[in-house]
Design an enzyme around this catalytic site. Sequence first.
Site, PDB file in Angstrom:
ATOM      1  N   GLY A  32       0.822  -1.193   0.000  1.00 29.79           N
ATOM      2  CA  GLY A  32       0.000   0.000   0.000  1.00 29.79           C
ATOM      3  C   GLY A  32       0.862   1.251   0.000  1.00 29.79           C
ATOM      4  O   GLY A  32       2.063   1.205   0.308  1.00 29.79           O
ATOM      5  N   CYS A  33       0.255   2.371  -0.359  1.00 32.26           N
ATOM      6  CA  CYS A  33       1.004   3.623  -0.486  1.00 32.26           C
ATOM      7  C   CYS A  33       1.453   4.136   0.872  1.00 32.26           C
ATOM      8  O   CYS A  33       2.641   4.422   1.070  1.00 32.26           O
ATOM      9  CB  CYS A  33       0.160   4.654  -1.220  1.00 32.26           C
ATOM     10  SG  CYS A  33      -1.517   4.853  -0.592  1.00 32.26           S
TER      11      CYS A  33
END
Lengths: 346, 346, 346, 346
Positions: free
Chosen positions: B148-149
């Site tokens: 995920g970012c």
Amino acid sequence: MTRVAIVGASGYTGVELARILCNHPNIELTAVTSRQYAGMPLAEVFPNLRSKVSLVCENLTTSEICDRADVVFAAVPHKTAMDLVPQLLGAGKKVIDLSADFRLRDVAVYEDWYQAHSSAEFLAEAVYGLPELYRDAIGGARLVANPGCYPTSIILGLAPLLKANAIDVHTIIADSKSGTSGAGRGAAVGTLFCEVTDGFRPYKVGGTHRHIPEIEQELSVLAGEALQISFTPHLLPISRGILSTVYATLRPGFDAAALQALYHSHYDNEQFVRVLPSGSLPATQYVRGSNFCDIAFSVDSRTGRIVITSAIDNIVKGAAGQAVQNMNIVCGFPEATGLEGAPFFP
Amino acid sequence: MTRVAIVGASGYTGVELARILCNHPNIELTAVTSRQYAGMPLAEVFPNLRSKVSLVCENLTTSEICDRADVVFAAVPHKTAMDLVPQLLGAGKKVIDLSADFRLRDVAVYEDWYQAHSSAEFLAEAVYGLPELYRDAIGGARLVANPGCYPTSIILGLAPLLKANAIDVHTIIADSKSGTSGAGRGAAVGTLFCEVTDGFRPYKVGGTHRHIPEIEQELSVLAGEALQISFTPHLLPISRGILSTVYATLRPGFDAAALQALYHSHYDNEQFVRVLPSGSLPATQYVRGSNFCDIAFSVDSRTGRIVITSAIDNIVKGAAGQAVQNMNIVCGFPEATGLEGAPFFP
Amino acid sequence: MTRVAIVGASGYTGVELARILCNHPNIELTAVTSRQYAGMPLAEVFPNLRSKVSLVCENLTTSEICDRADVVFAAVPHKTAMDLVPQLLGAGKKVIDLSADFRLRDVAVYEDWYQAHSSAEFLAEAVYGLPELYRDAIGGARLVANPGCYPTSIILGLAPLLKANAIDVHTIIADSKSGTSGAGRGAAVGTLFCEVTDGFRPYKVGGTHRHIPEIEQELSVLAGEALQISFTPHLLPISRGILSTVYATLRPGFDAAALQALYHSHYDNEQFVRVLPSGSLPATQYVRGSNFCDIAFSVDSRTGRIVITSAIDNIVKGAAGQAVQNMNIVCGFPEATGLEGAPFFP
Amino acid sequence: MTRVAIVGASGYTGVELARILCNHPNIELTAVTSRQYAGMPLAEVFPNLRSKVSLVCENLTTSEICDRADVVFAAVPHKTAMDLVPQLLGAGKKVIDLSADFRLRDVAVYEDWYQAHSSAEFLAEAVYGLPELYRDAIGGARLVANPGCYPTSIILGLAPLLKANAIDVHTIIADSKSGTSGAGRGAAVGTLFCEVTDGFRPYKVGGTHRHIPEIEQELSVLAGEALQISFTPHLLPISRGILSTVYATLRPGFDAAALQALYHSHYDNEQFVRVLPSGSLPATQYVRGSNFCDIAFSVDSRTGRIVITSAIDNIVKGAAGQAVQNMNIVCGFPEATGLEGAPFFP
């Protein structure tokens, strides 16, 4: 009509003071000073004010200011203020000082974070101009030290918790984000449009921002003991607005319902503090252009921390609007006079 | 030429994958799928791609995808991915999955934060696609779970400290701010221009964001013990970029010079991590459009905390760029292929 | 390897040249000059370049520049360029000049809009660096006068029409809008973030912008007769991008299909001009970061006018990118070398 | 107290009407309708209104609306308005209609640009609500057709010239740029933050925007002859604001001084039109949040054209503010009531 002067009218605080005051029914704006723009109508410096403000910027002596005004907003940098303000007080004026020079009660702390103080004898008299905490004292003050923008957002967010002894005071971390108007109107590469837009950055990380002693002073009073916080400011690609996200470890015995009641009991008589219903969160765009401070909290049961989020417009509740609120209290006007406008969105 | 497909090409991750891959010398982009835009050239959906990508969006079956490609980027929502990925693996394909479905090793944790998992048997095999931590395993993987970012920015920022046992692992607070592309391209009132611009807001406050278990899983591995963090995401009025400000209490014995050396020894061989010199701070605008993660730290001696700030472009290092980096490793291409572009500023 | 210097590297054109050139396979960037930042690594002035450009800014003499480079990009202001360029040519260097000093062929016109010209003898030799019009001449030039940003967008948009005698040349009105990077990186109140964001304004209205003679010179050549245009620039609250909306009265005999064919025949061999299909319109965000010029036209049958809309990235096709395109032609490299990147969106 | 309802309160015009009306001393806001948000407090739909507006959105029948209000703002889409408005009038209400349904006097023109009109019999009675042109008629009207945003900026800019026969009416070209709030609050990909920010685009190029017949109707009245214009709208990455740049060929005999006098004589009694001094230019940021229209002109002596630039806030003077101005006139309140606020800048 109370006669009012703005000393240092050519910054973003100055234009916002003029915007608010030009429709204030109890005062007359009689002087706006600016060395840089002396001779130029304020409405040419800030064309939004065309047809609303006809005053010309002047480079006035202190005595000329005193001839013109009963109340003075000092919107000059710190250090300049400490020289100006005593003269204004000496002439019997009421002063709302927007600099940092009279916010700290302990001259040693001031001199540690800023520089030598030439008017320390006025520190005891100055009232910290956060009406939600010091309304009565403001009412009788001749010198109001208008709070900093970051401190306003953080102190209002934490006050109910500290008064109720609801958090561990040694765990406070404030992560704040401010619009670029807070950096002022001076020409500088770092605040050019192309440097700021479509970007985001922290600055003065690691406990070095000068608002720290101011925040700690007021939080310590509320807590009844000395405390220190971690504080990190960031620069947002917006003009107006501060949002502070504040973390602290919750003491046992405070559940969400009790905390909500605590906030409401603390602020429900305050016109400019909006405690959000559970499930809602503040956003700078919902206070834009207004004197409101919106506050919410969330309990993180996994970690035992409470997260307080609070939003203000940094040049209204964080500067010019709060200054007018203070003037209203000092002068005995209804406190919201001139500040009734709803935030504009979008 | 390795044949590559993007499944779910019509989101912001899809267009960024296509932007990067269209100039990649070792692969051929052979299929882009989209149910919504089937029949429309991808360069009409995203006109920036005109003359660079000639593929037409198709609504392909899994078996058609398998006929066309050797490597598949799955850029579909979680839950959709858990059905698709096993079929692709079954057909012998290498898969870079950009959803959350294969990031968590513990199916119970996944099901607690998401929903029932229909392909839990692949969790043990999937490699968490953060090359700076798992490069060797990625090299041999057939299923890479692209991080995920938010986790990318936080894990890279904390890894050296946790490995060196430099912080109290129970004091970690991550305050993260993301550009709006992270919210996807679905039509929604909350991400309209007028709702986001000139504003700033937190969301999912209080320990509820689904990236939390992913962050905690990886930090716990690094720390060698289970830990929990406080994490607050915020929405920035920018398209691209994440900046995370992470707080933790420093253990005794780590001064700034030692910590700087620690970060450098950890990352100086990494092409995409830039440890900033002391006194410099990251900003999203300095990594824009690139696969870099910029990291700095500040020691707050007043409070004994360290403050780590890290910045990435959320759709490059936080999604598409990291996915291509993983593909390069999986396929044996030089790791930076297609990702050499410098960030663009302004 | 061709050795390349950037003279005047500390502006937005300079950083963009460095961004493009740092990945160019045929050249080596050997010097970047800046008086203001001499001694500072360019990657500290522009942190996006960290780990991509290791050069330090220097305040070099012309002879030192000549020792270091075979090709020089002169990214200095007009007037400075007219002194520098002849010395570089005298030392046998190839020069891409990004100022206005060698764009106008008629010295009287130059002196009318700018100031006295000290190197007028080079005007005849300089080639106007719009490859789509002057590719062959550029190939043999030692001095290329890189076009202005507004002119690039307007001339490319009108060229097919003027060559085909399709419009009344006395009716041309160009309404152009530029991102703020066009105003440069000098510290100035007018380009501060708070002055520009969430706003829009015209400037130099009424035929006073210095790009007018440049536009008229090239349009007159294309038309085969002297013409004058109305031109109004505006400042957009974006970093990068120019969009020009150009109006002219259509001559009889040109319908939409014929015009579409005309544009295609004119530009279909051009790598950096994208003629949009009927019904599509350009947008600055679809050319962002790229060397493309996107062009569309619409026929307004009610008024008999054609409306041409064209978009470029003002610091790529409008400055640094076009300069590299010219260098490639001058040096015999494939014309798109270093400029292959797709625009990034969002 | 005049009782006022807003029908269709959940759009950007609705929230702005509520923002203005909540402080209006002569009226009471008694109903806000919204099908989509029925049952939800308006201050939850638009949190800026918290503590300022306590009304709950309702899905009211026309007869319920009529029971509640004396004056109705119809902020519904065209076609919906043509059904609603006659019923309101039939119940004796005063109506300010913000749709396009009653702006065009010629039903054939309406039906050509929109669709069949079911209430054409009211077209003759409706007064075009541009107070600077039709103040007297508005005062006696029961149906005011509030002008479009683009038309307001263009008509006010051209009115003095057309009345004085100063321009060739066949040469008018209006190039207009609007903030994104003009596109409404409906969820749509095209107005997502990431699609609009850091970008700029034209739309409906070539004489197809539905504001054209409205503009031409009013300009033709002013000119005393039928005329047609070229009009191109563009989308700005800002929330609020329209700037129109209008070109026309000047007739002989009008110099700048005469034109300046003409504008001043036309508008000096108008509270909401600010004719800028020679050398100044309008900007949307200087009218933000206000009901002002700022106008300037420049004579281009090279081409014989005049260039008029005018700026408004599209949701104030271009919609809600002008609607309140009309209500004030209809109801006999001082015309500026509720609209005295200065624009806010920055």
